[in-house]
Design a protein around this motif. Structure first.
Motif, PDB file in Angstrom:
ATOM      1  N   ARG A   3       0.821  -1.217   0.000  1.00 36.90           N
ATOM      2  CA  ARG A   3       0.000   0.000   0.000  1.00 36.90           C
ATOM      3  C   ARG A   3       0.853   1.265   0.000  1.00 36.90           C
ATOM      4  NH1 ARG A   3      -5.564  -0.433   3.278  1.00 36.90           N
ATOM      5  NH2 ARG A   3      -6.444  -2.081   2.012  1.00 36.90           N
ATOM      6  N   SER A  21      -5.580   8.279   1.388  1.00 33.79           N
ATOM      7  CA  SER A  21      -5.890   7.337   2.464  1.00 33.79           C
ATOM      8  C   SER A  21      -6.502   6.074   1.881  1.00 33.79           C
ATOM      9  CB  SER A  21      -6.870   7.970   3.456  1.00 33.79           C
ATOM     10  OG  SER A  21      -7.326   7.007   4.364  1.00 33.79           O
ATOM     11  N   LEU A  22      -6.012   4.934   2.355  1.00 37.08           N
ATOM     12  CA  LEU A  22      -6.573   3.636   1.987  1.00 37.08           C
ATOM     13  C   LEU A  22      -6.954   2.878   3.253  1.00 37.08           C
ATOM     14  CD1 LEU A  22      -4.104   2.527  -0.818  1.00 37.08           C
ATOM     15  CD2 LEU A  22      -6.549   2.810  -1.066  1.00 37.08           C
ATOM     16  N   ASP A  23      -7.549   3.562   4.220  1.00 43.02           N
ATOM     17  CA  ASP A  23      -7.927   2.931   5.483  1.00 43.02           C
ATOM     18  C   ASP A  23      -8.963   1.833   5.279  1.00 43.02           C
ATOM     19  OD1 ASP A  23      -6.201   4.634   6.765  1.00 43.02           O
ATOM     20  OD2 ASP A  23      -7.756   6.095   7.231  1.00 43.02           O
ATOM     21  N   ASP A  24      -9.886   2.068   4.387  1.00 38.23           N
ATOM     22  CA  ASP A  24     -10.896   1.069   4.036  1.00 38.23           C
ATOM     23  C   ASP A  24     -10.399   0.393   2.758  1.00 38.23           C
ATOM     24  OD1 ASP A  24     -13.074  -0.278   2.909  1.00 38.23           O
ATOM     25  OD2 ASP A  24     -14.506   1.202   3.607  1.00 38.23           O
ATOM     26  N   PRO A  25     -10.290  -0.944   2.728  1.00 38.45           N
ATOM     27  CA  PRO A  25      -9.725  -1.608   1.552  1.00 38.45           C
ATOM     28  C   PRO A  25     -10.504  -1.393   0.263  1.00 38.45           C
ATOM     29  CG  PRO A  25     -10.233  -3.201   3.296  1.00 38.45           C
ATOM     30  CD  PRO A  25     -10.633  -1.859   3.797  1.00 38.45           C
ATOM     31  N   ARG A  27     -12.155   1.576  -0.449  1.00 33.55           N
ATOM     32  CA  ARG A  27     -12.378   3.003  -0.687  1.00 33.55           C
ATOM     33  C   ARG A  27     -11.056   3.771  -0.680  1.00 33.55           C
ATOM     34  NH1 ARG A  27     -16.251   4.954   3.453  1.00 33.55           N
ATOM     35  NH2 ARG A  27     -17.429   3.363   2.391  1.00 33.55           N
ATOM     36  N   ARG A  29      -9.520   7.464  -0.557  1.00 36.91           N
ATOM     37  CA  ARG A  29      -9.873   8.837  -0.177  1.00 36.91           C
ATOM     38  C   ARG A  29      -8.727   9.771  -0.551  1.00 36.91           C
ATOM     39  NH1 ARG A  29     -14.294   9.425   2.958  1.00 36.91           N
ATOM     40  NH2 ARG A  29     -15.113   7.573   3.942  1.00 36.91           N
ATOM     41  N   GLU A  55      -3.867  -4.808  -5.677  1.00 38.60           N
ATOM     42  CA  GLU A  55      -4.255  -3.817  -4.675  1.00 38.60           C
ATOM     43  C   GLU A  55      -5.454  -2.994  -5.125  1.00 38.60           C
ATOM     44  OE1 GLU A  55      -1.242  -4.389  -5.758  1.00 38.60           O
ATOM     45  OE2 GLU A  55       0.128  -4.585  -4.073  1.00 38.60           O
TER      46      GLU A  55
END
Length: 80
Positions: A3, A21-25, A27, A29, A55
């Motif tokens: 990531r 941001s890739l905090d949610d796999p 989504r 942001r 990814e």
């Protein structure tokens, strides 16, 4: 690839002033002080999918936030 590699590559496509941001796999942001065009976002996602197919396969939504004249503003970018 990882990531952090994906985020670094997206920064090269979108600019170093974009927070990613890739905090949610599923989504992705993005935040930037000024608006990003939908064409630029779609192009960056398409290029990232070529380089990071595993990814990016899980990404189903892209949300873009920026500072508008009335404060923080956001929108979803349709990838279809």
């Amino acid at each position: 690839m990882s990531r952090p590699d994906l985020i670094a590559r997206l920064e090269t496509f979108l600019g170093s002033d974009v927070a990613i941001s890739l905090d949610d796999p599923s989504r992705l942001r993005l935040w930037r002080p000024d608006p990003l065009t939908e064409d630029l976002v779609r192009s960056a996602v398409a290029r990232a999918r070529e380089e990071f197919p595993e990814e990016m396969a899980a990404i189903t939504a892209v949300h873009v936030a920026y500072e508008g004249p009335l404060g923080p503003t956001g929108r979803r970018v349709d990838l279809a």
